[in-house]
Design a protein around this motif. Structure first.
Motif, mmCIF file in Angstrom:
data_model
loop_
_atom_site.group_PDB
_atom_site.id
_atom_site.type_symbol
_atom_site.label_atom_id
_atom_site.label_comp_id
_atom_site.label_asym_id
_atom_site.label_seq_id
_atom_site.Cartn_x
_atom_site.Cartn_y
_atom_site.Cartn_z
ATOM 1 N N MET A 83 -74.276 -45.252 76.553
ATOM 2 C CA MET A 83 -72.960 -45.122 77.166
ATOM 3 C C MET A 83 -72.200 -46.447 77.235
ATOM 4 S SD MET A 83 -72.981 -41.929 77.377
ATOM 5 C CE MET A 83 -71.369 -41.729 78.094
ATOM 6 N N ASN A 84 -72.895 -47.563 77.250
ATOM 7 C CA ASN A 84 -72.236 -48.870 77.369
ATOM 8 C C ASN A 84 -72.090 -49.607 76.045
ATOM 9 O OD1 ASN A 84 -72.017 -48.563 80.173
ATOM 10 N ND2 ASN A 84 -74.058 -49.395 80.492
ATOM 11 N N ASN A 85 -72.667 -49.089 74.985
ATOM 12 C CA ASN A 85 -72.645 -49.745 73.674
ATOM 13 C C ASN A 85 -72.209 -48.750 72.603
ATOM 14 O OD1 ASN A 85 -74.012 -52.504 74.283
ATOM 15 N ND2 ASN A 85 -75.314 -50.979 75.270
ATOM 16 N N ARG A 86 -70.972 -48.321 72.704
ATOM 17 C CA ARG A 86 -70.441 -47.279 71.823
ATOM 18 C C ARG A 86 -70.548 -47.677 70.348
ATOM 19 N NH1 ARG A 86 -66.063 -43.260 72.960
ATOM 20 N NH2 ARG A 86 -64.920 -42.827 71.056
ATOM 21 N N ILE A 87 -70.052 -48.848 69.994
ATOM 22 C CA ILE A 87 -70.056 -49.283 68.597
ATOM 23 C C ILE A 87 -71.481 -49.451 68.083
ATOM 24 C CG2 ILE A 87 -69.441 -51.175 67.030
ATOM 25 C CD1 ILE A 87 -66.867 -51.490 68.738
ATOM 26 N N GLU A 88 -72.348 -50.097 68.870
ATOM 27 C CA GLU A 88 -73.736 -50.295 68.447
ATOM 28 C C GLU A 88 -74.474 -48.964 68.298
ATOM 29 O OE1 GLU A 88 -72.245 -51.935 70.896
ATOM 30 O OE2 GLU A 88 -72.377 -54.065 70.392
ATOM 31 N N SER A 147 -65.717 -44.284 60.527
ATOM 32 C CA SER A 147 -65.502 -44.863 59.195
ATOM 33 C C SER A 147 -65.136 -46.350 59.260
ATOM 34 C CB SER A 147 -64.430 -44.092 58.433
ATOM 35 O OG SER A 147 -63.155 -44.344 58.971
ATOM 36 N N LYS A 148 -64.576 -46.796 60.350
ATOM 37 C CA LYS A 148 -64.161 -48.196 60.497
ATOM 38 C C LYS A 148 -65.314 -49.110 60.923
ATOM 39 C CE LYS A 148 -59.462 -46.880 61.636
ATOM 40 N NZ LYS A 148 -58.474 -46.744 62.713
#
Length: 151
Positions: A83-88, A147-148
């Motif tokens: 929940m705290n590391n969306r991109i990872e 995709s980004k």
């Protein structure tokens, strides 16, 4: 005396078998999603597809309840890391992950192999897991967002 004992045992069994936990329907037990979030039709549809992706690719390690396996596979249920590391988290699903991470105060140092999923599948499974088992995410994860994200 025997009749009283038999009656007391029967009553105790009847009471325990009628507990609210045991009276949940199969759909309530097998659908861990947060019903409050399902008001957005796009999110609802994405989560349905994501549940299928989860069942096909993730359940063997993270289990049907999202609790993972202690010291081996981190939990997704009530996961602070997720929940705290969306991109990872998206990156882990998209490209795999290795090295140490800390989830709910517990260190994990394993490898998650790349699953070979399309961006839409990554978005769908992220929407499912971030809205299941005590997790709540009101920001839809889209294939365009996925995709980004680069390795």
């Amino acid at each position: 005396m025997k009749l009283k004992i038999v009656t007391m045992v029967a009553v105790a069994l009847l009471v325990s078998c009628n507990s609210s936990e045991k009276n949940k329907t199969l759909s309530e037990v097998s659908n861990p999603t947060n019903n409050k979030i399902q008001k957005d039709p796009k999110l609802t549809e994405s989560m349905k597809r994501g549940k299928d992706v989860y069942t096909n690719f993730c359940v063997s390690c993270h289990l049907p309840n999202g609790k993972g396996v202690p010291k081996a596979f981190p939990p997704l249920a009530k996961s602070d890391y997720l929940m705290n590391n969306r991109i990872e988290s998206i990156k882990s699903i998209k490209y795999g992950q290795s090295g140490e991470i800390t989830v709910n105060g517990v260190k994990y140092n394993g490898t998650m192999t790349p699953l070979g999923l399309e961006d839409a599948e990554v978005a769908d499974v992220m929407n499912y897991i971030t809205n299941s088992w005590g997790n709540t995410n009101d920001k839809l994860i889209t294939p365009e967002e996925v995709s980004k994200i680069e390795e």
